[in-house]
Write a protein that holds these residues in place. Sequence first.
Motif, mmCIF file in Angstrom:
data_model
loop_
_atom_site.group_PDB
_atom_site.id
_atom_site.type_symbol
_atom_site.label_atom_id
_atom_site.label_comp_id
_atom_site.label_asym_id
_atom_site.label_seq_id
_atom_site.Cartn_x
_atom_site.Cartn_y
_atom_site.Cartn_z
ATOM 1 N N LEU A 1 -51.369 -2.989 54.052
ATOM 2 C CA LEU A 1 -49.959 -3.364 53.917
ATOM 3 C C LEU A 1 -49.060 -2.131 53.894
ATOM 4 C CD1 LEU A 1 -50.120 -6.281 51.314
ATOM 5 C CD2 LEU A 1 -50.012 -6.413 53.811
ATOM 6 N N THR A 2 -49.556 -1.045 53.303
ATOM 7 C CA THR A 2 -48.800 0.208 53.324
ATOM 8 C C THR A 2 -48.639 0.710 54.755
ATOM 9 O OG1 THR A 2 -49.574 0.842 51.122
ATOM 10 C CG2 THR A 2 -48.773 2.608 52.542
ATOM 11 N N MET B 1 -51.745 -10.376 52.842
ATOM 12 C CA MET B 1 -51.054 -10.739 51.607
ATOM 13 C C MET B 1 -51.642 -12.024 51.031
ATOM 14 S SD MET B 1 -47.017 -9.838 52.321
ATOM 15 C CE MET B 1 -46.519 -10.513 50.732
ATOM 16 N N ILE C 1 -59.372 -5.815 47.740
ATOM 17 C CA ILE C 1 -57.953 -5.894 47.370
ATOM 18 C C ILE C 1 -57.273 -4.552 47.628
ATOM 19 C CG2 ILE C 1 -56.366 -6.042 45.410
ATOM 20 C CD1 ILE C 1 -58.186 -8.235 44.263
ATOM 21 N N THR C 2 -57.913 -3.470 47.175
ATOM 22 C CA THR C 2 -57.360 -2.127 47.407
ATOM 23 C C THR C 2 -57.270 -1.840 48.901
ATOM 24 O OG1 THR C 2 -58.271 -1.319 45.318
ATOM 25 C CG2 THR C 2 -57.705 0.336 46.977
ATOM 26 N N HIS D 1 -56.963 -4.032 51.398
ATOM 27 C CA HIS D 1 -55.867 -4.811 51.977
ATOM 28 C C HIS D 1 -54.510 -4.215 51.598
ATOM 29 C CE1 HIS D 1 -58.575 -7.637 53.549
ATOM 30 N NE2 HIS D 1 -57.955 -8.765 53.250
ATOM 31 N N GLN D 2 -54.369 -3.751 50.368
ATOM 32 C CA GLN D 2 -53.105 -3.135 49.956
ATOM 33 C C GLN D 2 -52.816 -1.895 50.795
ATOM 34 O OE1 GLN D 2 -54.063 -2.696 45.781
ATOM 35 N NE2 GLN D 2 -52.821 -4.470 45.197
ATOM 36 N N GLN E 1 -49.838 -8.300 58.032
ATOM 37 C CA GLN E 1 -49.087 -8.440 56.791
ATOM 38 C C GLN E 1 -49.256 -9.826 56.171
ATOM 39 O OE1 GLN E 1 -44.706 -8.726 56.925
ATOM 40 N NE2 GLN E 1 -44.665 -7.000 55.496
ATOM 41 N N ILE F 1 -55.105 -11.257 49.584
ATOM 42 C CA ILE F 1 -55.013 -10.549 48.300
ATOM 43 C C ILE F 1 -54.803 -11.548 47.161
ATOM 44 C CG2 ILE F 1 -53.514 -9.059 46.901
ATOM 45 C CD1 ILE F 1 -53.136 -7.305 49.382
ATOM 46 N N GLY G 1 -56.127 2.880 51.055
ATOM 47 C CA GLY G 1 -57.007 1.767 50.708
ATOM 48 C C GLY G 1 -58.456 1.899 51.100
#
Length: 222
Positions: A183-184, A210, A176-177, A179-180, A206, A213, A149
């Motif tokens: 989460l990974t 989420m 957004i990318t 934050h994703q 998390q 996002i 991200g």
Amino acid sequence: MRHRIAVMAATATLAVSGLAGCGGGDDDKPDAGPKQTVLQPGRPGEPNKTALLGPSQAKPPTDAEVKFVQMMIPHHEQAVEMSVLAPKQASSTKVKALADRIDKGQAGEISVMQSWLKRMGKSTAGSGGGHGGHGGHGGKQDPHAGMPGMATPDQMKQLREAQGAAFDKLFLQLMITHHQGALTMVKDVLDKGTDVTVQEMAREVQSTQMAEINRMRDLLEA
């Protein structure tokens, strides 16, 4: 979110205070693990007894947990680096408000993570010296480019130069990318470790990211 960060910070402070109160030569060892009082039924005609059960010493954090915290610091630092641009460059008041929450929330989490690493006797050098190492200094390769991200130096340059609605859109897309990616990283460590504090940190990241996002997707579609 600020309330949850305050709770995390208070938890970390109490944990540090608890360590400071331990005497003897065990300062470098983890605190004793939680114990539990259980009822042991007596034999017929005899009273019940109670016993204190539990580990004599908490397990140390796993290598994966230490790495997660060390890498999440520069990851958060880049989010802060992106967010502090919004007050002067964003046109949307909603984007500005979101960026302010991200800035304050992730800065608070960085402090908690750094305190935990110091308490564990682990290096905080992965923080990149507070600037995130994402600006592309002298054409050197970004040392954190492999983290999920992360915005590239070119993307950060574009964001720093963007204004108004163009900034709003690029900020939301990059965040957004970003934050994703976080989460990974959380998925890789969540429920696979032994340290209560790290697991709480991971769940906080998390749940917060989420929700953010979803908020940012709504702003993009508005």
